[in-house]
Design a protein around this motif. Structure first.
Motif, PDB file in Angstrom:
ATOM      1  N   TYR A 231       0.852  -1.178   0.000  1.00 36.30           N
ATOM      2  CA  TYR A 231       0.000   0.000   0.000  1.00 36.30           C
ATOM      3  C   TYR A 231       0.896   1.239   0.000  1.00 36.30           C
ATOM      4  O   TYR A 231       2.004   1.227   0.546  1.00 36.30           O
ATOM      5  N   LEU A 232       0.407   2.311  -0.574  1.00 37.21           N
ATOM      6  CA  LEU A 232       1.177   3.543  -0.572  1.00 37.21           C
ATOM      7  C   LEU A 232       1.395   4.055   0.848  1.00 37.21           C
ATOM      8  O   LEU A 232       2.456   4.600   1.162  1.00 37.21           O
ATOM      9  N   ARG A 233       0.397   3.870   1.699  1.00 34.17           N
ATOM     10  CA  ARG A 233       0.549   4.290   3.101  1.00 34.17           C
ATOM     11  C   ARG A 233       1.642   3.475   3.788  1.00 34.17           C
ATOM     12  O   ARG A 233       2.433   4.005   4.576  1.00 34.17           O
ATOM     13  N   ILE A 290       7.087   6.174  -1.484  1.00 29.01           N
ATOM     14  CA  ILE A 290       5.717   6.283  -2.022  1.00 29.01           C
ATOM     15  C   ILE A 290       5.739   6.225  -3.547  1.00 29.01           C
ATOM     16  O   ILE A 290       4.970   5.492  -4.170  1.00 29.01           O
ATOM     17  N   VAL A 291       6.625   7.001  -4.152  1.00 28.62           N
ATOM     18  CA  VAL A 291       6.703   7.038  -5.615  1.00 28.62           C
ATOM     19  C   VAL A 291       7.100   5.681  -6.176  1.00 28.62           C
ATOM     20  O   VAL A 291       6.574   5.239  -7.208  1.00 28.62           O
ATOM     21  N   LEU A 292       8.013   4.990  -5.509  1.00 29.11           N
ATOM     22  CA  LEU A 292       8.413   3.660  -5.975  1.00 29.11           C
ATOM     23  C   LEU A 292       7.236   2.682  -5.940  1.00 29.11           C
ATOM     24  O   LEU A 292       7.037   1.902  -6.878  1.00 29.11           O
ATOM     25  N   ALA A 293       6.475   2.720  -4.848  1.00 26.21           N
ATOM     26  CA  ALA A 293       5.316   1.825  -4.747  1.00 26.21           C
ATOM     27  C   ALA A 293       4.252   2.180  -5.782  1.00 26.21           C
ATOM     28  O   ALA A 293       3.672   1.296  -6.429  1.00 26.21           O
ATOM     29  N   ARG A 354      -3.551   9.580  -0.146  1.00 22.08           N
ATOM     30  CA  ARG A 354      -4.885   9.884   0.376  1.00 22.08           C
ATOM     31  C   ARG A 354      -5.991   9.294  -0.501  1.00 22.08           C
ATOM     32  O   ARG A 354      -7.063   8.935  -0.008  1.00 22.08           O
ATOM     33  N   GLU A 355      -5.739   9.192  -1.803  1.00 20.71           N
ATOM     34  CA  GLU A 355      -6.747   8.670  -2.725  1.00 20.71           C
ATOM     35  C   GLU A 355      -6.783   7.151  -2.774  1.00 20.71           C
ATOM     36  O   GLU A 355      -7.716   6.567  -3.335  1.00 20.71           O
ATOM     37  N   GLU A 356      -5.785   6.499  -2.202  1.00 22.41           N
ATOM     38  CA  GLU A 356      -5.666   5.053  -2.321  1.00 22.41           C
ATOM     39  C   GLU A 356      -6.821   4.335  -1.619  1.00 22.41           C
ATOM     40  O   GLU A 356      -7.243   4.708  -0.528  1.00 22.41           O
ATOM     41  N   ASP A 360      -6.943  -1.364  -4.076  1.00 20.86           N
ATOM     42  CA  ASP A 360      -5.828  -1.042  -4.965  1.00 20.86           C
ATOM     43  C   ASP A 360      -4.572  -1.832  -4.654  1.00 20.86           C
ATOM     44  O   ASP A 360      -3.600  -1.760  -5.395  1.00 20.86           O
ATOM     45  N   ARG A 361      -4.595  -2.606  -3.587  1.00 21.61           N
ATOM     46  CA  ARG A 361      -3.399  -3.373  -3.213  1.00 21.61           C
ATOM     47  C   ARG A 361      -3.087  -4.421  -4.264  1.00 21.61           C
ATOM     48  O   ARG A 361      -3.976  -5.086  -4.794  1.00 21.61           O
TER      49      ARG A 361
END
Length: 364
Positions: A231-233, A290-293, A354-356, A360-361
């Motif tokens: 997850y981005l988080r 975050i950008v890599l994920a 925040r939008e994730e 989406d995982r």
């Protein structure tokens, strides 16, 4: 009569101390370091030392001492030791800011003593700085301040497991990355920053690029492996953990070095800079993870990895150049670069966190 006897004992002891057969070499070493005149020292070097400690090496060694501890003022004998046919003479060289104990290694050749080695044994600062317990607080506070920043930005559910993972990745980095960076120097006479500086500006630039880009590609590659299916988080807090790990482990390593070898105690200004540095570094690591994920999930992970590794490499190249030369302009450029890149990354990445949505995982 007792006083007269005591006087002669002290006099004889003083004369004995003054008659060390290698004192003239120590004197030449002091005068050469004080004046910067290598020709005063060269006749007293043995063949191996002449080959390993050429004029450029001497000047780099001297400039490193002067830049850290100020001008050389005086010196005095401390003690003597012996090992495998060599005599170890320990001398206290008094600089403006610190007393530096140098270990001079002497070897007897045809009845004449020659200098066969020159090492820094200990550094004792004259000026008291911040206590280490307080100084180490500043960089650690910088890492936690970054964590607080994300909390205030709305990321209140802190991922403890992800922070721990980021911490582990830093530990791996601190163990493996230096092995790669130092590999080209194995088997050479390069053992310190002064040895690198002695080879000229072009060589310093090449080494700084090597150190910087190894760091950039190694760290971003390692983070990419562990962030690409998250997850981005989660990725955000892995990056925070990475930054926190640096903020904690790097100062601890420096404290160990100060306790074992000695050095100039951290000053308040230096400690405040370390706080800002660790704050920016933690923001940067959070942005890159975050950008890599996100890029991996959207099919352009390798491109993002390449771009981020290059950006990281450029920033760490300036940081490495500063470590080698102590150039304040380079330090300023380093801070500005990481600030701008961090803000750009977070401006791009945080809205996506925040939008994730849970669905989406990535599922393997």
């Amino acid at each position: 009569m007792k006083k007269l006897t005591l006087f002669f004992i002290i006099l004889l002891a003083t004369l004995a101390l003054a008659e060390r057969p290698y004192d003239n070499v120590a004197e030449a070493t002091f005068n050469a370091l004080k004046t910067g005149d290598y020709s005063l020292l060269e006749p007293h070097l043995d063949d191996a030392m002449k080959s390993a400690f050429k004029e450029n090496d001497f000047k780099a060694f001297r400039e490193d001492l002067i830049s850290k501890y100020g001008n050389l003022q005086r010196y005095s004998f401390v003690k003597e030791g012996k090992v495998k046919g060599f005599i170890l003479g320990y001398y206290a060289f008094e600089f403006e800011k610190a007393n530096v104990t140098l270990r001079l290694v002497f070897r007897e050749i045809n009845g004449e003593y020659k200098l066969s080695g020159l090492w820094i044994d200990a550094v004792n600062a004259k000026k008291s700085g911040l206590p280490l317990g307080i100084a180490i607080f500043f960089p650690i506070a910088g890492g936690f301040l970054a964590l607080l920043t994300f909390y205030l930005l709305g990321f209140k559910k802190i991922g403890g497991a992800e922070i721990l993972l980021g911490f582990v990745l830093v530990a791996i980095t601190l163990f493996v990355q230096p092995l790669i960076q130092n590999a080209p120097f194995l088997g050479t006479s390069i053992r310190s920053n002064s040895d690198i500086v002695a080879r000229g500006t072009s060589f310093v630039i090449i080494v700084a690029i090597w150190l910087g880009f190894v760091a950039g590609f190694f760290q971003e590659g390692l983070k990419y492996i562990f962030c690409r299916n998250r997850y981005l988080r989660d990725a955000l807090f892995i990056g925070v953990g990475f930054g926190l790990g640096e903020a904690i482990l790097l100062p601890l390593i420096q404290v160990v070095q100060l306790m074992t070898v000695g050095g100039i105690p951290p000053q308040l200004t230096t400690s405040l800079l370390s706080l800002g540095e660790r704050y920016l570094a933690t923001l940067f690591h959070a942005g890159t993870t975050i950008v890599l994920a996100y890029s991996y999930k959207n099919g352009f992970g390798r491109k993002a990895l390449l771009v981020l590794s290059i950006a990281h490499g450029i920033g760490d190249t300036f940081a490495a150049y500063y470590q080698l030369t102590q150039s304040r302009i380079t330090l300023l450029i380093t801070y500005v670069l990481f600030l701008l890149v961090s803000l750009l990354l977070l401006h791009y990445a945080l809205p996506k966190v925040r939008e994730e949505r849970e669905e989406d995982r990535i599922v393997w």
